[in-house]
Design a protein around this motif. Structure first.
Motif, PDB file in Angstrom:
ATOM      1  N   VAL A  59      22.306   6.260  50.953  1.00  0.00           N
ATOM      2  CA  VAL A  59      22.740   6.181  49.552  1.00  0.00           C
ATOM      3  C   VAL A  59      23.942   7.096  49.335  1.00  0.00           C
ATOM      4  CG1 VAL A  59      22.106   6.717  47.158  1.00  0.00           C
ATOM      5  CG2 VAL A  59      20.505   5.466  48.623  1.00  0.00           C
ATOM      6  N   ASP A  60      23.856   8.326  49.812  1.00  0.00           N
ATOM      7  CA  ASP A  60      24.953   9.283  49.649  1.00  0.00           C
ATOM      8  C   ASP A  60      26.229   8.750  50.290  1.00  0.00           C
ATOM      9  OD1 ASP A  60      25.776  12.134  48.889  1.00  0.00           O
ATOM     10  OD2 ASP A  60      26.326  12.038  51.024  1.00  0.00           O
ATOM     11  N   ALA A  61      26.120   8.195  51.491  1.00  0.00           N
ATOM     12  CA  ALA A  61      27.290   7.691  52.205  1.00  0.00           C
ATOM     13  C   ALA A  61      27.947   6.537  51.445  1.00  0.00           C
ATOM     14  CB  ALA A  61      26.893   7.246  53.607  1.00  0.00           C
ATOM     15  N   MET A  66      32.096   4.289  47.757  1.00  0.00           N
ATOM     16  CA  MET A  66      32.420   3.531  46.544  1.00  0.00           C
ATOM     17  C   MET A  66      33.223   4.371  45.564  1.00  0.00           C
ATOM     18  SD  MET A  66      29.022   1.316  45.745  1.00  0.00           S
ATOM     19  CE  MET A  66      28.717  -0.196  46.640  1.00  0.00           C
ATOM     20  N   ARG A  67      32.799   5.616  45.382  1.00  0.00           N
ATOM     21  CA  ARG A  67      33.551   6.493  44.472  1.00  0.00           C
ATOM     22  C   ARG A  67      34.985   6.660  44.936  1.00  0.00           C
ATOM     23  NH1 ARG A  67      28.726  10.361  43.702  1.00  0.00           N
ATOM     24  NH2 ARG A  67      27.962   9.639  41.695  1.00  0.00           N
ATOM     25  N   GLY A  68      35.170   6.811  46.238  1.00  0.00           N
ATOM     26  CA  GLY A  68      36.523   6.961  46.770  1.00  0.00           C
ATOM     27  C   GLY A  68      37.387   5.749  46.486  1.00  0.00           C
ATOM     28  N   GLY A 130      30.938   3.898  35.496  1.00  0.00           N
ATOM     29  CA  GLY A 130      32.038   4.843  35.283  1.00  0.00           C
ATOM     30  C   GLY A 130      33.389   4.158  35.380  1.00  0.00           C
ATOM     31  N   PHE A 131      33.531   3.298  36.383  1.00  0.00           N
ATOM     32  CA  PHE A 131      34.782   2.552  36.529  1.00  0.00           C
ATOM     33  C   PHE A 131      34.990   1.612  35.350  1.00  0.00           C
ATOM     34  CE2 PHE A 131      36.995  -1.303  38.000  1.00  0.00           C
ATOM     35  CZ  PHE A 131      38.245  -0.743  38.204  1.00  0.00           C
ATOM     36  N   ARG A 132      33.944   0.881  34.968  1.00  0.00           N
ATOM     37  CA  ARG A 132      34.063  -0.052  33.832  1.00  0.00           C
ATOM     38  C   ARG A 132      34.439   0.695  32.559  1.00  0.00           C
ATOM     39  NH1 ARG A 132      28.938  -2.575  35.376  1.00  0.00           N
ATOM     40  NH2 ARG A 132      28.134  -1.321  33.683  1.00  0.00           N
ATOM     41  N   ASP A 133      33.871   1.887  32.345  1.00  0.00           N
ATOM     42  CA  ASP A 133      34.190   2.670  31.149  1.00  0.00           C
ATOM     43  C   ASP A 133      35.662   3.079  31.131  1.00  0.00           C
ATOM     44  OD1 ASP A 133      31.547   2.422  30.395  1.00  0.00           O
ATOM     45  OD2 ASP A 133      31.004   4.491  30.930  1.00  0.00           O
TER      46      ASP A 133
END
Length: 187
Positions: A59-61, A66-68, A130-133
């Motif tokens: 999950v962390d990976a 994805m965040r990057g 977060g991206f959609r916002d």
């Protein structure tokens, strides 16, 4: 060799990097602690020293990857002025991904696994929300009608294009842009 904390951080980075490589190669369910540790060049006990479980590491990976990728897309919002430019920038960012490349497969594997793992589903949901916002706020300042809904549909459409590219290489920027442009053009 560095401090203990530095060595620990390096081990965590190697483990997450190995997970990002192995998930597309083998599939989410086929990544084992032993295989992951071997790829990262550590002993299996190091996996559980740094992460509460193999699932937590995966999950962390994935969330970090994805965040990057989405941080790059969010950064592009600052460099464009119009909804049309935004769409072109988003589609240009998709060019390296054909749906069969490792990053696309990583995302697909993670989305599938999220159906069975509430923790993963929640983590991916937070990243995507977060991206959609950010996207909705940008669209709102440009007076695009229904910015929240438009951002949600645009993000889903981009995900869908990536998913379908593995099956239909004809979903190029030139083919997709005119259709998606209608989402962001003013009514």
């Amino acid at each position: 060799m560095g401090t203990s904390a530095e060595r620990g951080e390096e081990a965590r980075r190697r483990l997450t990097r190995a997970a990002v490589e192995l998930i597309p190669e083998r599939g989410w369910a086929a990544v084992s602690t032993r295989v992951l540790a071997e790829r990262a060049g550590v002993t299996p006990s190091v996996v559980h020293y740094h992460f509460p479980s193999l699932g937590a590491l995966l999950v962390d990976a994935v969330v970090t990857a994805m965040r990057g990728l989405l941080a790059e897309a969010t950064a592009a919002l600052a460099s464009v002025r119009t909804p049309g430019e935004l769409l072109e920038a988003m589609l240009a960012a998709l060019e390296p991904y054909d749906g069969r490349d490792p990053m696309s497969v990583l995302f697909m594997e993670a989305y599938l696994a999220a159906n069975r793992d509430a923790r993963l589903r929640e983590a991916i949901g937070e990243v995507v929300a977060g991206f959609r916002d950010e996207l909705a706020a940008w669209l709102d300042t440009r007076k695009v009608p229904a910015p929240t809904e438009t951002a949600a549909v645009l993000a889903a459409a981009i995900d869908g294009v990536l998913l379908h590219r593995a099956l239909n290489p004809g979903l190029t920027r030139a083919a997709v842009a005119p259709v998606l442009r209608r989402l962001v053009d003013r009514a």
